[in-house]
Design an enzyme around this catalytic site. Structure first.
Site, PDB file in Angstrom:
ATOM      1  N   GLN A  11       0.829  -1.197   0.000  1.00 54.15           N
ATOM      2  CA  GLN A  11       0.000   0.000   0.000  1.00 54.15           C
ATOM      3  C   GLN A  11       0.870   1.256   0.000  1.00 54.15           C
ATOM      4  O   GLN A  11       1.836   1.355   0.752  1.00 54.15           O
ATOM      5  CB  GLN A  11      -0.914  -0.010   1.232  1.00 54.15           C
ATOM      6  N   SER A  90       4.816  -5.479   3.315  1.00 51.07           N
ATOM      7  CA  SER A  90       3.503  -5.411   3.956  1.00 51.07           C
ATOM      8  C   SER A  90       2.479  -6.178   3.126  1.00 51.07           C
ATOM      9  O   SER A  90       2.567  -7.395   2.980  1.00 51.07           O
ATOM     10  CB  SER A  90       3.094  -3.955   4.167  1.00 51.07           C
ATOM     11  N   LEU A  91       1.501  -5.493   2.522  1.00 46.22           N
ATOM     12  CA  LEU A  91       0.515  -6.181   1.685  1.00 46.22           C
ATOM     13  C   LEU A  91       1.188  -7.017   0.609  1.00 46.22           C
ATOM     14  O   LEU A  91       0.707  -8.095   0.237  1.00 46.22           O
ATOM     15  CB  LEU A  91      -0.416  -5.162   1.034  1.00 46.22           C
ATOM     16  N   ARG A 115      -8.675  -8.680   4.947  1.00 44.25           N
ATOM     17  CA  ARG A 115      -7.651  -7.868   5.609  1.00 44.25           C
ATOM     18  C   ARG A 115      -7.947  -6.385   5.394  1.00 44.25           C
ATOM     19  O   ARG A 115      -7.884  -5.574   6.327  1.00 44.25           O
ATOM     20  CB  ARG A 115      -6.271  -8.216   5.041  1.00 44.25           C
ATOM     21  N   HIS A 190       0.785  -1.998  11.724  1.00 45.62           N
ATOM     22  CA  HIS A 190       2.040  -2.610  12.152  1.00 45.62           C
ATOM     23  C   HIS A 190       2.455  -2.141  13.555  1.00 45.62           C
ATOM     24  O   HIS A 190       3.615  -1.826  13.816  1.00 45.62           O
ATOM     25  CB  HIS A 190       3.158  -2.335  11.138  1.00 45.62           C
ATOM     26  N   GLN A 239       2.269 -10.280  11.143  1.00 43.14           N
ATOM     27  CA  GLN A 239       2.583  -9.099  10.337  1.00 43.14           C
ATOM     28  C   GLN A 239       1.749  -7.875  10.705  1.00 43.14           C
ATOM     29  O   GLN A 239       2.236  -6.744  10.682  1.00 43.14           O
ATOM     30  CB  GLN A 239       2.405  -9.421   8.848  1.00 43.14           C
TER      31      GLN A 239
END
Length: 297
Positions: A11, A90-91, A115, A190, A239
């Site tokens: 993202q 991340s994603l 998510r 996060h 994560q």
């Protein structure tokens, strides 16, 4: 022997029109239609709407996953060379796991969809990117307040902190930095503030079967390469609340002998970070179908 790694952005890398020419390919048409059936809305349409709409977490994450998945499948057509390692920011870790065939396209998209829905509901947090900062000062400031953490360790001179607005502002007041850029996000991603969302997501993740990866994956919360399905699922679960250790991932790839890195997806954020962290690695970006037609050397 030279080694190749594929990395996938997350993202923040989305751009209007990032579907480029993918819809002109047979595979792309099939995937976009399949995605629309699963999501209930068109990735192609969202990719051509206003940037504000595309940048909503609810839409950004599924769109990125679909685009990156199509690119990886186009690259793998006709027996082209597969990388020795994969990783995603991340994603982007979901795209990396799909590339490593840990789960199928549909299973991955359903996970990403849920998510995104959960993260869209997160509120009350703040994230700020720091550029060219004093790392010693930052480490000391973070150690003094448990309400703010290092969310993304992207490069030696670029990080993101995440936590309550008050705690984030307190750290900013103590740390010397060239630039501090607030991120346009709904919550403190996060960080431990995502624990409730992470617990809801765990119930969904537990229902998805993971297979062993066909190549080692370097996870955000642990850059140690592994193909073990159980380990990869556990790391993915961590994560949401854990630090994205991207700087360490890049250093690990270099230590494993990776000499070439290809960023698969829109933008060049990850190759830019690699250039500053491991300048000896050759870098390439692949964001269009036409760039997938030539063999990967």
């Amino acid at each position: 022997m030279s080694k190749l790694a594929f990395v996938f952005p997350g993202q923040g890398s989305q751009t209007v029109g990032m579907d480029t020419d993918l819809g002109e390919t047979t595979l792309g048409k099939e995937r976009f239609q399949q995605a629309e059936t699963i999501l209930g809305w068109s990735v192609l349409e969202v990719c051509h709407q206003e940037e504000e709409q595309l940048s909503r977490t609810l839409y950004t994450q599924p769109c990125l996953y679909v685009v990156e998945s199509i690119l990886i499948d186009l690259l793998l057509e006709e027996g082209r060379q597969f990388p020795q390692y994969v990783a995603g920011h991340s994603l982007g870790e979901y795209s990396a796991l799909y590339a490593a065939r840990v789960f199928g396209f549909e299973a991955g998209l359903r996970l990403v969809q849920q998510r995104a829905k959960l993260m869209e509901t997160a509120a009350g947090g703040k994230m700020v990117a720091l550029m060219k900062f004093d790392r010693t000062q930052l480490d000391e400031a973070l150690a003094q307040d448990s309400d703010v953490v290092l969310a993304n360790d992207n490069s030696p001179q670029q990080v993101v902190i995440s936590g309550t607005p008050e705690a984030v502002d307190a750290v900013l007041a103590e740390v010397k930095t060239k630039r501090a850029i607030p991120l346009n996000v709904s919550g403190a991603f996060h960080s431990p503030l995502m624990a409730g969302v992470a617990q809801d997501f765990k119930q969904l993740l537990d229902e998805v079967n993971f297979g062993d990866a066909i190549v080692p994956v370097l996870s955000n919360v642990d850059p140690t390469p592994t193909t073990d399905a159980t380990t990869l699922k556990s790391r993915l679960m961590e994560q949401m609340t854990g630090t994205v250790r991207w700087r360490e991932i890049l250093l690990k790839l270099a230590s494993e002998g990776v000499s070439e890195l290809k960023e698969i997806g829109p933008g060049n954020v990850l190759t830019g970070l690699c250039k500053r962290t491991c300048p000896e690695i050759a870098l390439h970006n692949i964001s269009r179908a036409v760039e997938c037609t030539e063999p990967i050397d």
